[in-house]
Design a protein around this motif. Structure first.
Motif, PDB file in Angstrom:
ATOM      1  N   TYR A 211      44.952  44.584  52.636  1.00  0.00           N
ATOM      2  CA  TYR A 211      45.951  44.815  51.588  1.00  0.00           C
ATOM      3  C   TYR A 211      45.342  45.520  50.377  1.00  0.00           C
ATOM      4  CZ  TYR A 211      48.594  41.468  54.356  1.00  0.00           C
ATOM      5  OH  TYR A 211      49.241  40.823  55.386  1.00  0.00           O
ATOM      6  N   ASP A 212      44.143  46.086  50.582  1.00  0.00           N
ATOM      7  CA  ASP A 212      43.425  46.825  49.525  1.00  0.00           C
ATOM      8  C   ASP A 212      43.027  45.936  48.355  1.00  0.00           C
ATOM      9  OD1 ASP A 212      43.538  49.192  50.934  1.00  0.00           O
ATOM     10  OD2 ASP A 212      45.390  49.866  49.997  1.00  0.00           O
ATOM     11  N   ARG A 213      42.878  44.645  48.593  1.00  0.00           N
ATOM     12  CA  ARG A 213      42.399  43.750  47.554  1.00  0.00           C
ATOM     13  C   ARG A 213      40.872  43.694  47.592  1.00  0.00           C
ATOM     14  NH1 ARG A 213      46.364  38.909  49.353  1.00  0.00           N
ATOM     15  NH2 ARG A 213      45.134  39.360  51.215  1.00  0.00           N
ATOM     16  N   THR A 214      40.252  43.755  46.421  1.00  0.00           N
ATOM     17  CA  THR A 214      38.801  43.669  46.317  1.00  0.00           C
ATOM     18  C   THR A 214      38.394  42.247  45.944  1.00  0.00           C
ATOM     19  OG1 THR A 214      38.785  44.234  43.968  1.00  0.00           O
ATOM     20  CG2 THR A 214      38.744  46.074  45.535  1.00  0.00           C
ATOM     21  N   ALA A 215      37.080  42.028  45.852  1.00  0.00           N
ATOM     22  CA  ALA A 215      36.581  40.711  45.439  1.00  0.00           C
ATOM     23  C   ALA A 215      37.084  40.352  44.047  1.00  0.00           C
ATOM     24  CB  ALA A 215      35.053  40.705  45.481  1.00  0.00           C
ATOM     25  N   LEU A 216      37.308  41.362  43.204  1.00  0.00           N
ATOM     26  CA  LEU A 216      37.807  41.098  41.854  1.00  0.00           C
ATOM     27  C   LEU A 216      39.220  40.516  41.905  1.00  0.00           C
ATOM     28  CD1 LEU A 216      37.152  41.294  38.860  1.00  0.00           C
ATOM     29  CD2 LEU A 216      38.110  43.618  38.868  1.00  0.00           C
ATOM     30  N   HIS A 217      40.066  41.031  42.793  1.00  0.00           N
ATOM     31  CA  HIS A 217      41.412  40.464  42.954  1.00  0.00           C
ATOM     32  C   HIS A 217      41.327  39.008  43.415  1.00  0.00           C
ATOM     33  CE1 HIS A 217      42.382  44.835  43.252  1.00  0.00           C
ATOM     34  NE2 HIS A 217      43.468  44.453  42.597  1.00  0.00           N
ATOM     35  N   TYR A 218      40.409  38.722  44.353  1.00  0.00           N
ATOM     36  CA  TYR A 218      40.239  37.349  44.840  1.00  0.00           C
ATOM     37  C   TYR A 218      39.759  36.432  43.717  1.00  0.00           C
ATOM     38  CZ  TYR A 218      40.956  38.431  49.798  1.00  0.00           C
ATOM     39  OH  TYR A 218      41.507  38.783  51.002  1.00  0.00           O
ATOM     40  N   ALA A 219      38.879  36.954  42.863  1.00  0.00           N
ATOM     41  CA  ALA A 219      38.368  36.146  41.746  1.00  0.00           C
ATOM     42  C   ALA A 219      39.484  35.802  40.763  1.00  0.00           C
ATOM     43  CB  ALA A 219      37.244  36.898  41.038  1.00  0.00           C
ATOM     44  N   VAL A 220      40.388  36.750  40.525  1.00  0.00           N
ATOM     45  CA  VAL A 220      41.528  36.483  39.638  1.00  0.00           C
ATOM     46  C   VAL A 220      42.422  35.400  40.249  1.00  0.00           C
ATOM     47  CG1 VAL A 220      43.638  37.459  38.681  1.00  0.00           C
ATOM     48  CG2 VAL A 220      41.504  38.747  38.551  1.00  0.00           C
ATOM     49  N   ALA A 221      42.677  35.507  41.551  1.00  0.00           N
ATOM     50  CA  ALA A 221      43.495  34.485  42.221  1.00  0.00           C
ATOM     51  C   ALA A 221      42.825  33.122  42.164  1.00  0.00           C
ATOM     52  CB  ALA A 221      43.744  34.888  43.669  1.00  0.00           C
ATOM     53  N   GLY A 222      41.476  33.108  42.174  1.00  0.00           N
ATOM     54  CA  GLY A 222      40.748  31.853  42.086  1.00  0.00           C
ATOM     55  C   GLY A 222      40.659  31.308  40.685  1.00  0.00           C
ATOM     56  N   GLY A 223      40.939  32.136  39.670  1.00  0.00           N
ATOM     57  CA  GLY A 223      40.972  31.677  38.291  1.00  0.00           C
ATOM     58  C   GLY A 223      39.615  31.423  37.668  1.00  0.00           C
ATOM     59  N   ASN A 224      38.558  32.073  38.171  1.00  0.00           N
ATOM     60  CA  ASN A 224      37.208  31.839  37.655  1.00  0.00           C
ATOM     61  C   ASN A 224      36.810  32.978  36.721  1.00  0.00           C
ATOM     62  OD1 ASN A 224      34.377  31.491  37.305  1.00  0.00           O
ATOM     63  ND2 ASN A 224      34.279  30.343  39.225  1.00  0.00           N
ATOM     64  N   VAL A 225      36.844  32.744  35.404  1.00  0.00           N
ATOM     65  CA  VAL A 225      36.536  33.785  34.426  1.00  0.00           C
ATOM     66  C   VAL A 225      35.076  34.217  34.531  1.00  0.00           C
ATOM     67  CG1 VAL A 225      36.493  34.350  31.968  1.00  0.00           C
ATOM     68  CG2 VAL A 225      38.307  32.894  32.876  1.00  0.00           C
ATOM     69  N   GLN A 226      34.170  33.272  34.774  1.00  0.00           N
ATOM     70  CA  GLN A 226      32.750  33.612  34.866  1.00  0.00           C
ATOM     71  C   GLN A 226      32.477  34.564  36.021  1.00  0.00           C
ATOM     72  OE1 GLN A 226      33.896  30.456  34.517  1.00  0.00           O
ATOM     73  NE2 GLN A 226      33.303  30.218  32.353  1.00  0.00           N
ATOM     74  N   THR A 227      33.125  34.319  37.167  1.00  0.00           N
ATOM     75  CA  THR A 227      32.948  35.213  38.316  1.00  0.00           C
ATOM     76  C   THR A 227      33.525  36.584  38.020  1.00  0.00           C
ATOM     77  OG1 THR A 227      33.069  33.324  39.825  1.00  0.00           O
ATOM     78  CG2 THR A 227      33.407  35.501  40.767  1.00  0.00           C
ATOM     79  N   ILE A 228      34.663  36.627  37.350  1.00  0.00           N
ATOM     80  CA  ILE A 228      35.280  37.916  36.993  1.00  0.00           C
ATOM     81  C   ILE A 228      34.350  38.702  36.073  1.00  0.00           C
ATOM     82  CG2 ILE A 228      37.199  38.966  35.721  1.00  0.00           C
ATOM     83  CD1 ILE A 228      38.908  36.607  36.742  1.00  0.00           C
ATOM     84  N   ARG A 229      33.783  38.032  35.088  1.00  0.00           N
ATOM     85  CA  ARG A 229      32.847  38.707  34.175  1.00  0.00           C
ATOM     86  C   ARG A 229      31.642  39.239  34.956  1.00  0.00           C
ATOM     87  NH1 ARG A 229      32.053  34.766  31.096  1.00  0.00           N
ATOM     88  NH2 ARG A 229      33.547  35.291  29.426  1.00  0.00           N
ATOM     89  N   LEU A 230      31.127  38.447  35.895  1.00  0.00           N
ATOM     90  CA  LEU A 230      29.984  38.873  36.707  1.00  0.00           C
ATOM     91  C   LEU A 230      30.320  40.114  37.525  1.00  0.00           C
ATOM     92  CD1 LEU A 230      27.150  38.300  38.004  1.00  0.00           C
ATOM     93  CD2 LEU A 230      28.386  36.940  39.726  1.00  0.00           C
ATOM     94  N   LEU A 231      31.480  40.104  38.187  1.00  0.00           N
ATOM     95  CA  LEU A 231      31.874  41.241  39.025  1.00  0.00           C
ATOM     96  C   LEU A 231      32.089  42.498  38.189  1.00  0.00           C
ATOM     97  CD1 LEU A 231      34.363  39.420  41.449  1.00  0.00           C
ATOM     98  CD2 LEU A 231      32.027  40.164  41.953  1.00  0.00           C
ATOM     99  N   LEU A 232      32.727  42.358  37.033  1.00  0.00           N
ATOM    100  CA  LEU A 232      32.939  43.515  36.165  1.00  0.00           C
ATOM    101  C   LEU A 232      31.606  44.061  35.652  1.00  0.00           C
ATOM    102  CD1 LEU A 232      36.056  42.284  34.151  1.00  0.00           C
ATOM    103  CD2 LEU A 232      35.998  44.124  35.845  1.00  0.00           C
ATOM    104  N   ASP A 233      30.673  43.184  35.337  1.00  0.00           N
ATOM    105  CA  ASP A 233      29.354  43.627  34.879  1.00  0.00           C
ATOM    106  C   ASP A 233      28.595  44.361  35.980  1.00  0.00           C
ATOM    107  OD1 ASP A 233      29.844  42.556  32.407  1.00  0.00           O
ATOM    108  OD2 ASP A 233      28.726  40.689  32.773  1.00  0.00           O
ATOM    109  N   HIS A 234      28.920  44.070  37.241  1.00  0.00           N
ATOM    110  CA  HIS A 234      28.257  44.744  38.365  1.00  0.00           C
ATOM    111  C   HIS A 234      29.040  45.958  38.860  1.00  0.00           C
ATOM    112  CE1 HIS A 234      25.649  41.209  38.520  1.00  0.00           C
ATOM    113  NE2 HIS A 234      24.880  41.873  39.382  1.00  0.00           N
ATOM    114  N   GLY A 235      30.036  46.386  38.092  1.00  0.00           N
ATOM    115  CA  GLY A 235      30.715  47.637  38.411  1.00  0.00           C
ATOM    116  C   GLY A 235      32.024  47.532  39.136  1.00  0.00           C
ATOM    117  N   ALA A 236      32.622  46.348  39.220  1.00  0.00           N
ATOM    118  CA  ALA A 236      33.931  46.223  39.866  1.00  0.00           C
ATOM    119  C   ALA A 236      34.968  47.023  39.087  1.00  0.00           C
ATOM    120  CB  ALA A 236      34.342  44.754  39.934  1.00  0.00           C
ATOM    121  N   ASP A 237      35.905  47.638  39.819  1.00  0.00           N
ATOM    122  CA  ASP A 237      36.912  48.508  39.206  1.00  0.00           C
ATOM    123  C   ASP A 237      38.080  47.668  38.676  1.00  0.00           C
ATOM    124  OD1 ASP A 237      38.623  50.466  38.440  1.00  0.00           O
ATOM    125  OD2 ASP A 237      38.834  51.400  40.406  1.00  0.00           O
ATOM    126  N   PRO A 238      38.277  47.612  37.345  1.00  0.00           N
ATOM    127  CA  PRO A 238      39.349  46.764  36.788  1.00  0.00           C
ATOM    128  C   PRO A 238      40.745  47.322  36.994  1.00  0.00           C
ATOM    129  CG  PRO A 238      38.277  47.965  35.030  1.00  0.00           C
ATOM    130  CD  PRO A 238      37.511  48.284  36.281  1.00  0.00           C
TER     131      PRO A 238
END
Length: 690
Positions: free
Chosen positions: A240-267
């Motif tokens: 469904y074209d969802r990335t790990a960042l989409h999964y992190a948002v669904a999981g509600g973990n702000v720390q993981t989202i910050r980590l993924l964005l810092d490693h270049g995830a596309d917001p």
């Protein structure tokens, strides 16, 4: 305690085998059909097979016994298993019992000594795919995986190390294409993940739906950091074209989202439905994540306004003040930027033809009207996400649930409106074979049941919320969709969940007919019911699993219709067996002698003690139902009726001479095949138990 000696055949060889002593516990021996899971030589009788099955049960008993942790099998059981032929030992080790094989349970429980015995002595397949009881990927269903996957799901590091040491495939796939590393990441087992990666597990592998280990690990920031360091692909997409960042948002973990964005995830990466992570966080109601994204990135004005509107809509009923505050802020921003709410949508009857507020003044008028605020949240979700969006449909169900709990006619009417709208959309989007459609139907049916129980309290000030045209529209909608999918379900194999959902809808149809008959107020409405039921009978709709027809269902006490959305007032069994529905089906031409899977006719079902209703039995008999047709168990309606002292039907007058002759041939075992005309032969065969 007992011992048994018997002969087993292996081709031309014969060997005397002694089945060692085993303890037989009352009530532990399964049905004969389960013996094929543990097939011995063909000349073994039921007694020998029973003893072998007891060995299997004792094996599971010792595996499940937590007192034996760190020890192997008892000496007695080990000796019993070792004395069996090698082919039988392997079947014992690989066979399924209670949806699980012995090796899986031994690995899940961490009993490596028993696992070693099964592999070494019983030649258990270390790569067999079986059911893992603790598999966490899909907790509501049973999925096949390898023993290593089962050990990872249970988080048993000891068993994982043992299996890897015995040469288990570190990337062995489960039924859904997940590796043990996928399973360990989902279970958040850091030590197991690191051990698997050190032993060659592929961190970039995707399962059949495109999920990666990184997607499964988003609930643990530490685990994600480790996987990224080992080369996990942060830009990988699922189906469904969802990335790990989409999964992190669904999981509600702000720390993981910050980590993924810092490693270049596309917001701003969008899913196949055109959703980025900001919109996901908004309609899921995860305010901290949405606020974090808005503070970190610059979004187009309309995109940001949509996010804030959705956040407000999700907070209705939990924090009205915060919801109104969000909506007031979007009102001010739109006024400053001269922006209109887009897109514009037409008013819906299901929403009481309400329109969305456009100013703070209009918002102030409804600020203390909880019911109207709920409707406004539904309108906002439809405007931004669309009526077909899954979260819009969930919102309709949840808001209807809150209306239903008020137990007031006005609010119950709103609940009906929202749920029927959700049903119409789900049927159009998924058909009746989808679980969400079935859930929606059951919620509506439970609400209708409650409304029928309210008839006793009906007054001018508190009228019954049921409407005839509405109930008829639901019946016709379900019937037309059932007719559409029915030919497709005749193609084998059928997925068990589709069969379950189809049967769940079919079971609701007799109750719908009862509802319609109860609220019909004039002859024209009763004519419409008769026409709809004739269509139902003409299509010969029946349950796939049990083979029950509408007549079987109307003449029996049904299974309870469950729904988490409705406060229980009454039960389906209060209305069934149902005389009016049965008579209407008979008038419309229902087959009075149709068989279900057990070859039971509606009359035989109606004669059972739990279903017995003299008026229904008489109606079936008067419409020509045979009193002497046996089912697979040999039960006949006439035999069951003879037990009831209140039965006033003259049984002899309803059994024809032709039937008596057929029964005489059957009872005395007179050979008749090939001796009678084909039509007579078939008639006699119908009187034979099978």
């Amino acid at each position: 305690m007992f011992s048994l000696t018997f002969s087993v055949q292996f081709g031309s060889r014969s060997a005397s085998q002694s089945l060692p002593k085993c303890v037989v516990r009352e009530g532990t021996v399964p049905l004969m059909s389960d013996y094929e899971l543990l097939l011995g030589p063909r000349d073994w009788g039921p007694y020998e097979r029973k003893c072998l099955d007891q060995v299997r049960q004792n094996l599971f008993h010792e595996i499940e016994d937590d007192r034996g942790l760190g020890r192997g099998l008892s000496k007695a059981l080990r000796g019993r298993i070792e004395s069996l032929p090698s082919s039988v030992r392997k079947k014992l080790a690989d066979g399924i019992y209670n949806k699980c094989a012995p090796l899986f349970r031994a690995c899940e429980k961490g009993k490596t000594e028993i696992a070693d015995f099964l592999i070494r002595v019983c030649d258990a397949d270390i790569e067999q795919r079986g059911v893992s009881i603790t598999c966490v990927l899909h907790p509501d269903e049973w999925y096949l995986c390898t023993p290593l996957g089962g050990a990872c799901a249970a988080g048993n590091f000891r068993a994982v190390k043992y299996l890897i040491g015995k040469g288990a495939n570190v990337d062995g796939l489960s039924e859904c294409g997940s590796t043990p590393l996928h399973i360990a990441c989902t279970a958040k087992k850091q030590d197991i993940v690191e051990f698997l990666v050190c032993n060659g597990a592929d961190v970039r592998k995707q399962n059949h739906t495109g999920d990666t280990c990184l997607m499964n690990a988003v609930r643990s920031e530490k685990l994600c950091k480790y996987l990224l360091a080992k080369g996990a692909d942060i830009h990988a997409c699922d189906l469904y074209d969802r990335t790990a960042l989409h999964y992190a948002v669904a999981g509600g973990n702000v720390q993981t989202i910050r980590l993924l964005l810092d490693h270049g995830a596309d917001p701003v990466a969008e899913t196949r439905d055109g959703e980025d992570v900001l919109r996901m966080a908004s309609y899921m109601g995860v305010a901290p994540i949405a606020q974090y994204l808005i503070n970190r990135y610059i979004y187009p004005p309309e995109r940001m306004l949509h996010a804030v509107d959705l956040l407000g809509a999700t907070m209705i009923d939990s924090s009205n003040n915060h919801a109104i505050m969000y909506w007031q802020s979007t009102n001010r921003l739109r006024q400053l930027g001269d922006l209109r709410k887009q897109p514009e949508i037409a008013p819906r009857a299901a929403f009481g033809n309400s329109v969305e507020f456009s100013s703070d003044a209009e918002l102030d008028l409804i600020a203390f009207d909880g019911a109207e605020l709920r409707i406004q949240s539904c309108i906002i979700f439809e405007r931004i996400l669309g009526i077909d969006h899954e979260y819009t449909l969930r919102l309709l169900m949840n808001k209807g649930f809150l209306f239903e709990h008020a137990l007031r006619e006005r609010d119950t009417r709103r609940c009906f409106d929202l749920w029927i709208l959700a049903l119409q959309v789900r049927v159009r989007k998924h058909s009746v074979l989808h679980s969400d459609t079935c859930t929606t139907v059951h919620a509506i049916m439970r609400l209708m049941e409650n409304a029928l129980h309210w008839n006793d309290d009906e007054t001018e000030d508190n009228p019954n919320p049921l409407r005839f045209q509405e109930a008829l529209a639901v019946f016709q909608l379900l019937l037309s969709n059932i007719i559409e999918v029915d030919p497709l379900l005749r193609i084998q194999p059928i997925h068990w969940k589709q069969m379950k959902n189809y049967d769940g809808i079919v079971h609701c149809l007799p109750l719908l007919i009862h509802v319609l008959l109860s609220i019909a107020s004039n002859e024209n409405e009763r004519h419409l019911i008769r026409c709809a039921v004739k269509d139902l009978v003409r299509k010969k709709i029946r349950c796939l699993y049990s083979g029950e027809t509408m007549l079987h269902l109307s003449a029996s006490r049904p299974k309870r219709i469950e729904s988490k959305f409705v406060v229980e007032v009454g039960r389906t069994s209060d209305f069934f067996p149902n005389v009016k529905v049965t008579k209407l089906l008979l008038e419309c031409g229902a087959d009075v002698d149709a068989y279900d899977r057990t070859r039971s006719t509606p009359l035989l079902v109606a004669c059972l003690e739990s279903n017995y209703n003299a008026e229904i039995v008489r109606a079936l008999v008067e419409h020509g139902s045979h009193l002497d047709r046996p089912n697979n168990a040999g039960d006949r309606p006439c035999s069951l009726l003879a037990k009831y002292s209140e039965n006033d039907i003259a049984l002899g007058s309803h059994i024809t001479l032709k039937c008596l002759c057929a029964n005489t041939i059957v009872w005395h075992g007179i050979p008749y095949r090939g001796e009678l005309h084909r039509s007579l032969e078939n008639f006699v065969r119908e009187h034979e138990p099978r």
